[in-house]
Design a protein around this motif. Structure first.
Motif, PDB file in Angstrom:
ATOM      1  N   ARG A   2       0.827  -1.209   0.000  1.00 17.93           N
ATOM      2  CA  ARG A   2       0.000   0.000   0.000  1.00 17.93           C
ATOM      3  C   ARG A   2       0.850   1.241   0.000  1.00 17.93           C
ATOM      4  N   SER A 400      -1.635  -0.250  -8.657  1.00  6.94           N
ATOM      5  CA  SER A 400      -1.099   1.070  -8.975  1.00  6.94           C
ATOM      6  C   SER A 400      -1.846   1.686 -10.151  1.00  6.94           C
ATOM      7  N   GLY A 403      -5.326   2.570  -9.142  1.00  9.48           N
ATOM      8  CA  GLY A 403      -5.276   3.775  -8.316  1.00  9.48           C
ATOM      9  C   GLY A 403      -5.155   5.026  -9.154  1.00  9.48           C
ATOM     10  N   ARG A 407      -7.893   8.059  -9.141  1.00  5.57           N
ATOM     11  CA  ARG A 407      -7.604   9.475  -8.902  1.00  5.57           C
ATOM     12  C   ARG A 407      -8.041  10.332 -10.082  1.00  5.57           C
TER      13      ARG A 407
END
Length: 795
Positions: A2, A400, A403, A407
């Motif tokens: 994380r 990743s 993520g 975003r």
């Protein structure tokens, strides 16, 4: 793991976006947009952009409005052009303060000449005329030069070459050289021979063929290339059977008989010897095995009856696995045990095929529990040129990438999880996994090449670069280590973990840079080339007009009117922004920093650029709410001379060359890489990425074998056929827009149209299969509706 994702956010995307929002720093501006280019297929081109704004800047190149995977730097190189690369390119430049999209740069890909229809070998009788023709594609104009036995034929410079009266002296091999600005191609040689009365050199052969399978006869004859054929069955001409081969696609009982072929040319006729077709049948089960119930110790027998001749074979199967020695029409268990409980079938086969019986269930009473076996030993998740890739590394990369999208969409108030629902969500998930695999492939190739070249980074190098980037981050965003300690504590981590992941990220970055330098080798650019580079990229070194402005953003017109009244009464703009603005720039008194045209929404931009320094706007409504704008500074556009930016020009030119060499190496390494993935679905996606037809075949095999449980498998196959349609549409568009009208072009377009229709029907069939498994999935219904309509609606 994380913390590694968090570190990637801070060092790649920028911690400012998480801590300060859209109002920190200067929004990006494009001083030199990408320029239009024209190049030959197979060559390379590079689009580049010069942008300014608060670092870090991120880039995403787009083709025809769609993001180009991996194209995330200030330049984008296509190392080997093809027709599919033609289109309109833009680049989106982003930092924590905003986003700007460049103007469009059109890429025109000229095609080298290609021969789509070769000159045909010909045979004729003496004294007759012959015509050689060639059909060629490629960017006009095309020129032609015919040759005989490798020697130019004077005056033979069109797509056709005629010999009006053939003699023995004309016999030979004829070819044509087609040339345009992108290269030269030579046709296959076409032999001209003189006809004689035809003779059969290889007779058609008698056959015994299973019903439903194809039967093909082939005849070989001499007498020149202008031979004509007419196949006959039982002495009667077969309509359309006029080639040297004749095929019955799926034989039936009525196709049995005697076949001959009549061969003729201008000099005579000959009939082949007869070939007999005998049709046999595949097996058919006439009595299926029956389900039974037995107690432990009982004897039971399963029976099957089938037709299909005397050469039938049998194989009994339990729960999908063959039973050793069970190869007759009866299968007996003398003493039943609990382990015999299960589902039984029998495969009946002969030379014409195989058929599986209906399943019969054996239920065993008084059974005892069966001890479970040990789980299979797991191998590596994937291998790249024999080197293992762990599941953990794949999961980290996938997290990743997910993520990043989370975003990205969060900026627009969208939860990325909405894209992971249903059939389309499964496709989105598979594309994420493919991106993760591709990233790991690139990393593995880079690390292996670096190791082979002996590129080793010292801990001191890594630490020095990390400290440099870390301090820059603290200075840029005006934060302290104490703040970070508190921040990471709130996130459930520590600053030390962040630094460790940051060092790992820096080490990877430095390794890439070192390998790029090693692969690129020494780069020498002459002064003349540098000046030419400047002329070609002059726009990259100028700057456009920019404004520096602040604003106050509120949700309603009433709030905006109240703020205007307060400003009119003398209240401070910055203080009102801090107190009332809903934009994160409120913490900076509404300061948006510097921005150019094309970076803000049109209503905001039009109002701002109409103001002078120190002037304030009326209330401006945009999709974000109601703005009051104050212009605080202005920069005029500039256009420097060569001497002003000579150092930048040399650096940019060398970087471009180094990047081209590195990308060429990486592309070749990817093509030659031996990749294996233990997950069959993901491996099929990898094959799809290399070749759409290979990917479709792999998914079809998965579906046929049934070794993987994937409820969306039919939908995935349909989606890949639609992807193939899109690729074919792109090829068609290239022909329609880049080639002049001609019969040859129309013939090529017709072939592509047929392929598109074939893919459409295959996609529709796959989606209809998917609807059986997913009757309530709206994505499936929508695709069926689209494909059944009058036109193709892209996904």
């Amino acid at each position: 793991m994380r913390m590694r994702a968090v570190a990637a956010v801070f060092l790649v995307v920028g911690i400012g976006a998480l801590l300060a929002g859209c109002g920190r720093g200067t929004a990006p501006t494009i001083s030199t947009p990408p320029s239009a280019q024209t190049a030959c297929a197979g060559n390379s081109v590079t689009f580049s952009v010069t942008a300014a704004g608060t670092s870090p800047l991120s880039y995403q190149w787009r083709k025809d409005g769609t993001a180009v995977a991996g194209a995330t730097s200030a330049s984008y190189t296509i190392s080997s052009l093809s027709a599919t690369h033609a289109g309109s390119y833009t680049v989106v430049v982003t930092n924590k303060a905003g986003t700007v999209t460049s103007s469009h740069a059109t890429l025109t890909v000229n095609s080298p000449p290609t021969i789509t229809a070769q000159p045909a070998p010909q045979s004729t009788c003496a004294g007759t005329s012959v015509l050689f023709t060639v059909t060629a594609g490629g960017t006009a104009p095309l020129s032609y030069q015919w040759k005989k036995n490798g020697t130019d034929i004077a005056g033979a410079t069109t797509a056709m070459y005629t010999i009006s009266s053939v003699t023995e002296a004309d016999v030979g091999a004829y070819s044509v050289v087609v040339t345009n600005a992108c290269g030269t191609v030579t046709s296959n040689p076409a032999t001209l021979s003189l006809d004689v009365t035809p003779t059969v050199t290889a007779q058609p052969v008698s056959q015994t063929v299973c019903q439903g399978l194809p039967a093909t006869w082939v005849v070989a004859a001499e007498g020149g290339s202008a031979l004509g054929y007419q196949w006959r069955k039982d002495g009667v001409d077969i309509a359309g059977a006029t080639a040297a081969t004749y095929t019955v696609p799926a034989v039936a009982a009525g196709d049995a008989g005697t076949y001959t072929v009549v061969i003729k040319n201008s000099c005579g006729t000959v009939t082949s010897e007869p070939a007999v077709l005998t049709v046999t049948l595949a097996p058919i089960v006439t009595l299926h095995p029956i389900s039974q119930t037995a107690s432990v110790g009982d004897s039971i027998t399963f029976t099957v009856m089938a037709t299909g001749g005397e050469s039938l074979t049998y194989q009994w199967v339990k729960d999908g696995a063959n039973i050793a020695g069970a190869t007759s029409d009866l299968y007996t268990i003398l003493a039943v045990t609990a382990g015999n409980a299960g589902t039984y079938t029998v495969v009946v086969a002969n030379a014409c095929g195989a058929v599986t019986s209906n399943p019969a269930t054996l239920t065993v009473t008084d059974s005892t529990p069966v001890e479970p076996g040990l789980p299979p030993v797991a191998g590596p998740f994937a291998t790249i040129n024999g080197h293992p890739v762990t599941r953990e590394a794949f999961d980290d990369m996938r997290a990743s990438i997910l993520g990043y999208y989370a975003r990205l969409y969060a900026q627009f108030g969208i939860d990325v999880r909405v894209f992971l629902i249903g059939a389309r969500g499964r496709m989105f998930e598979l594309e994420l996994e493919l991106s993760a695999l591709t990233s790991l492939l690139t990393r593995g190739l880079v690390e292996a090449e670096a190791a082979q070249r002996g590129l080793v980074l010292s801990p001191e190098e890594i630490e020095a670069e990390f400290e440099k980037q870390y301090q820059t981050m603290l200075d840029t965003y005006e934060i302290t280590e104490e703040f970070l300690i508190g921040y990471f504590a709130e996130q459930g981590g520590t600053l030390d973990e962040f630094k460790d992941e940051g060092r790992a990220s820096v080490a990877e970055q430095l390794l890439y840079e070192a390998l790029q330098k090693a692969v690129g080798g020494p780069i020498e650019v002459s002064e003349g080339d540098l000046r030419q580079y400047f002329e070609d990229h002059r726009a990259d070194y100028g700057t456009k007009e920019q404004l520096k402005a602040s604003h106050i953003l509120v949700a309603t017109l009433e709030e905006a009117e109240e703020i205007v009244e307060k400003l009119a009464s003398g209240e401070d703009f910055a203080e009102l922004a801090r107190a009332h603005s809903t934009c994160p720039s409120s913490s900076q008194g509404g300061d948006l920093g510097w921005f150019g045209r094309g970076e803000m929404v049109s209503e905001f931009e039009e109002a701002a650029f109409s103001l002078g320094v120190g002037e304030r706007s009326e209330i401006v409504e945009t999709q974000f709410g109601f703005h009051i704008i104050l212009v605080t500074d202005r920069r005029e556009a500039t256009e420097p001379e060569y001497a002003d930016v000579a150092d930048r020009i040399r650096s940019d030119a060398e970087k471009e060359i180094a990047n081209e060499r590195f990308e060429a190496w990486l592309e070749k390494a990817r093509e030659e890489a031996q990749v294996s993935v233990s997950d069959p679905i993901l491996h099929a996606m990898y094959l799809k990425d290399r070749n759409i037809d290979e990917g479709i075949a792999a998914f079809k095999k998965i579906r046929t074998e049934g070794v993987v449980t994937e409820k969306y498998i039919a939908f995935i196959i349909g989606a890949l056929y639609e992807e193939k349609m899109a690729l074919l549409e792109s090829d068609k568009e290239f022909l329609e827009t880049q080639l002049p009208e001609s019969p040859e072009r129309e013939a090529q377009i017709s072939v592509i149209d047929d392929a598109i229709e074939e893919a459409r029907l295959a996609a529709l069939a796959a989606y209809q299969d998917a609807l059986k498994d997913l009757p309530d999935d709206e994505d499936v219904k929508e695709r069926i509706t689209s494909l059944e309509g009058a036109g193709f609606v892209p996904r």
